[in-house]
Enzyme design. Structure first.
Site, short mmCIF file in Angstrom:
data_model
loop_
_atom_site.label_atom_id
_atom_site.label_comp_id
_atom_site.label_asym_id
_atom_site.label_seq_id
_atom_site.Cartn_x
_atom_site.Cartn_y
_atom_site.Cartn_z
N ARG A 98 25.07 1.91 -97.79
CA ARG A 98 24.15 0.98 -97.16
C ARG A 98 22.89 0.92 -98.03
O ARG A 98 22.26 1.94 -98.28
CB ARG A 98 23.77 1.48 -95.77
N HIS A 188 18.74 -5.56 -90.98
CA HIS A 188 19.78 -5.39 -89.96
C HIS A 188 20.93 -6.39 -90.17
O HIS A 188 21.67 -6.70 -89.24
CB HIS A 188 19.24 -5.60 -88.53
N HIS A 216 19.01 -6.79 -82.04
CA HIS A 216 19.33 -5.41 -82.42
C HIS A 216 18.10 -4.57 -82.07
O HIS A 216 17.06 -4.70 -82.73
CB HIS A 216 19.65 -5.33 -83.92
N ARG A 249 6.46 0.55 -84.93
CA ARG A 249 5.91 -0.60 -85.67
C ARG A 249 5.35 -1.64 -84.70
O ARG A 249 5.92 -1.89 -83.64
CB ARG A 249 7.00 -1.26 -86.52
P1 ADP Z 1 17.84 3.63 -84.96
O1 ADP Z 1 17.15 2.31 -85.07
O2 ADP Z 1 17.01 4.76 -85.51
O3 ADP Z 1 19.28 3.61 -85.40
P2 ADP Z 1 18.93 3.76 -82.28
O4 ADP Z 1 19.67 2.49 -82.44
O5 ADP Z 1 19.71 5.02 -82.17
O6 ADP Z 1 17.83 3.95 -83.40
O7 ADP Z 1 18.00 3.61 -80.98
C1 ADP Z 1 17.11 4.59 -80.59
C2 ADP Z 1 16.41 4.10 -79.34
O8 ADP Z 1 17.38 3.87 -78.31
C3 ADP Z 1 15.40 5.09 -78.78
O9 ADP Z 1 14.21 4.42 -78.42
C4 ADP Z 1 16.11 5.60 -77.54
O10 ADP Z 1 15.22 5.99 -76.53
C5 ADP Z 1 16.86 4.37 -77.10
N1 ADP Z 1 17.88 4.71 -76.10
C6 ADP Z 1 19.00 5.44 -76.27
N2 ADP Z 1 19.64 5.60 -75.07
C7 ADP Z 1 18.89 4.96 -74.15
C8 ADP Z 1 18.99 4.75 -72.73
N3 ADP Z 1 20.01 5.25 -72.04
N4 ADP Z 1 18.03 4.04 -72.11
C9 ADP Z 1 16.99 3.54 -72.83
N5 ADP Z 1 16.83 3.69 -74.14
C10 ADP Z 1 17.76 4.40 -74.81
#
Ligand code: ADP
Length: 414
Positions: A98, A188, A216, A249
């Site tokens: 990536r 993304h 996303h 951000r």
């Molecule tokens: P990244 O962009 O680093 O890949 P992710 O896609 O893993 O991040 O998303 C992380 C976010 O998703 C965090 O803000 C986390 O709190 C949120 N998140 C994960 N599970 C839940 C949930 N059950 N309810 C609300 N938010 C969630």
């Protein structure tokens, strides 16, 4: 073909081992043999390795650099413990990386050659925080697996190369675009490409008939308008800072604020840039955390005013983007949610869509509540004019498939 997918960050290395070929793609039967993560590279690193059907294994070990991390991952992948069926490193037939920024040059995934490496290096100016790490991953894989291992680069920006000028240009002197390529690139992209592909499969649509507003939403969040199967607008711009409210951000902001903060707080422009990237968004507004799950809990359990405010800002901005993309696209067929928040939070999805009933989207509360932890499907009512979906994203799968196709000289899909 066994493809190792690598996503190298500043002190992290994420990986997946995926078995794919033309037949498996046709039947949607790519096999995920293993996945994992190495964190805190450069010190006592944390390792989380997981092979198909087994519970994750956590450990820690001193890991000097990305090369050492790739070495540890590969040795584990061919070990008895991982039990992936791979007997030696020679069974890994390709590596897909990536890469954050492909600039205007890389409009599709490519096999990595010395010339491509130079191209990715040239893009460091545009993505100083991201591209150097991808290069480390590429070098490390070549050192450990040998010069002949085919490697592919899959860019976060490529899917957005179809943006029309009116969407990608900033209204600044055109000479600045000509001289420095200052424009909106969007990120993304692999995630959006996956969402569009998966939606087409689930909804039985052709590519030309794929009209979506996709969100996303994870730590980094963005929106994308997909019309006739291609990206026509997206909310991240020259960097991932623009657009939606994110974990740390700010998203959209009047650029004049930067100079003002710098003067008032005695900061350099670089410091303010860091402040907008690292201390703003959900974290900045709430003063508590960048984690949406924790904010929702604070709001519910303690009625924390600033937690509520942060969530409201987040949802309001997302709702505005959906509305503006509907205007940009002359309407759409569906809204698709993905990312950690989009895939797991019925609450946030409902709050974003609340107020959009006028445009014909009606949420089915039960479906919405049930769509969490990797489940995919429709969350709107049967007679909703516009459908809403949750489609858990899978960037690694597309990276593995692109790598396989490039290695075998097969055509790349859009
Ligand atoms: P990244 O962009 O680093 O890949 P992710 O896609 O893993 O991040 O998303 C992380 C976010 O998703 C965090 O803000 C986390 O709190 C949120 N998140 C994960 N599970 C839940 C949930 N059950 N309810 C609300 N938010 C969630």
């Amino acid at each position: 073909m066994n493809v190792l997918v690598l996503n190298a960050g500043s002190a992290t290395l994420k990986f997946q081992l995926i078995r794919t070929d033309a037949d498996r793609i046709a039947n949607d039967q790519d096999e995920r043999l293993a996945k994992g993560l190495v964190e805190r590279i450069g010190g006592e690193a944390l390792l989380r390795f997981e092979s198909q059907g087994k519970p994750p294994k956590r450990s820690s070990a001193p890991i000097r650099d990305h090369r050492a991390a790739v070495d540890v991952v590969l040795r584990w992948l061919v070990s008895d413990e991982a039990d992936t069926g791979l007997r030696s490193l020679a069974d890994i037939e390709g590596v897909g990386h990536r890469v954050a920024h492909g600039g205007e040059r890389f409009t599709r995934s490519v096999l990595i050659t010395p010339d491509v490496v130079r191209g990715i290096e040239d893009m460091i100016d545009l993505a100083p925080l991201h591209n150097p790490h991808a290069l480390k991953g590429i070098t490390a894989a070549r050192e450990v697996l040998g010069r002949d291992i085919p490697q592919a680069a899959v860019f976060d920006t490529s899917f957005h190369h179809t943006l029309p000028e009116q969407a990608y240009l900033y209204a600044i002197p055109y000479s600045l675009y000509r001289r420095y390529r200052i424009r909106r690139y969007g990120f993304h992209g692999t995630s959006y490409r996956y969402m569009a592909y998966r939606y087409r499969k689930l909804a039985g649509k052709t590519r030309e008939d794929t009209n979506l507003v996709c969100l996303h939403m994870g730590n980094g969040s963005s929106a994308c308008a997909i019309k006739g199967g291609i990206s026509v607008d997206t909310s991240m711009g020259f960097t991932p800072l623009e657009g939606l409210v994110m974990g740390t951000r700010s998203g959209d902001i009047d650029p004049a604020v930067m100079d003002f903060i710098a003067a008032k707080e005695g900061l350099s422009i670089h410091d303010v840039d860091l402040l907008l990237n690292k201390q703003s968004g959900l974290l900045g507004v709430s003063g508590l955390t960048n984690d949406m799950r924790e904010l929702l809990a604070e709001e519910l359990e303690h009625e924390d005013r600033r937690a509520r405010l942060a969530i409201e800002l987040f949802c309001y901005r997302a709702r505005k983007y959906i509305g503006s993309y509907l205007a940009a696209m002359n309407g759409t067929d569906a809204i698709v949610f993905a990312g950690g928040i989009g895939e797991n939070s019925p609450e946030v999805r409902a709050r974003i869509l609340d107020g959009l009933q006028w445009m014909g989207v009606e949420l089915n509360a039960e479906r919405n509540e049930s769509m969490t932890r990797g489940r995919e499907g429709v969350i709107s009512t049967d007679d909703s004019r516009l459908t809403a979906w949750v489609i858990p994203t899978d960037e690694e799968l597309l990276i593995a498939r692109d790598t396989m196709r490039l290695v075998h000289g097969l055509e790349l899909p859009h």
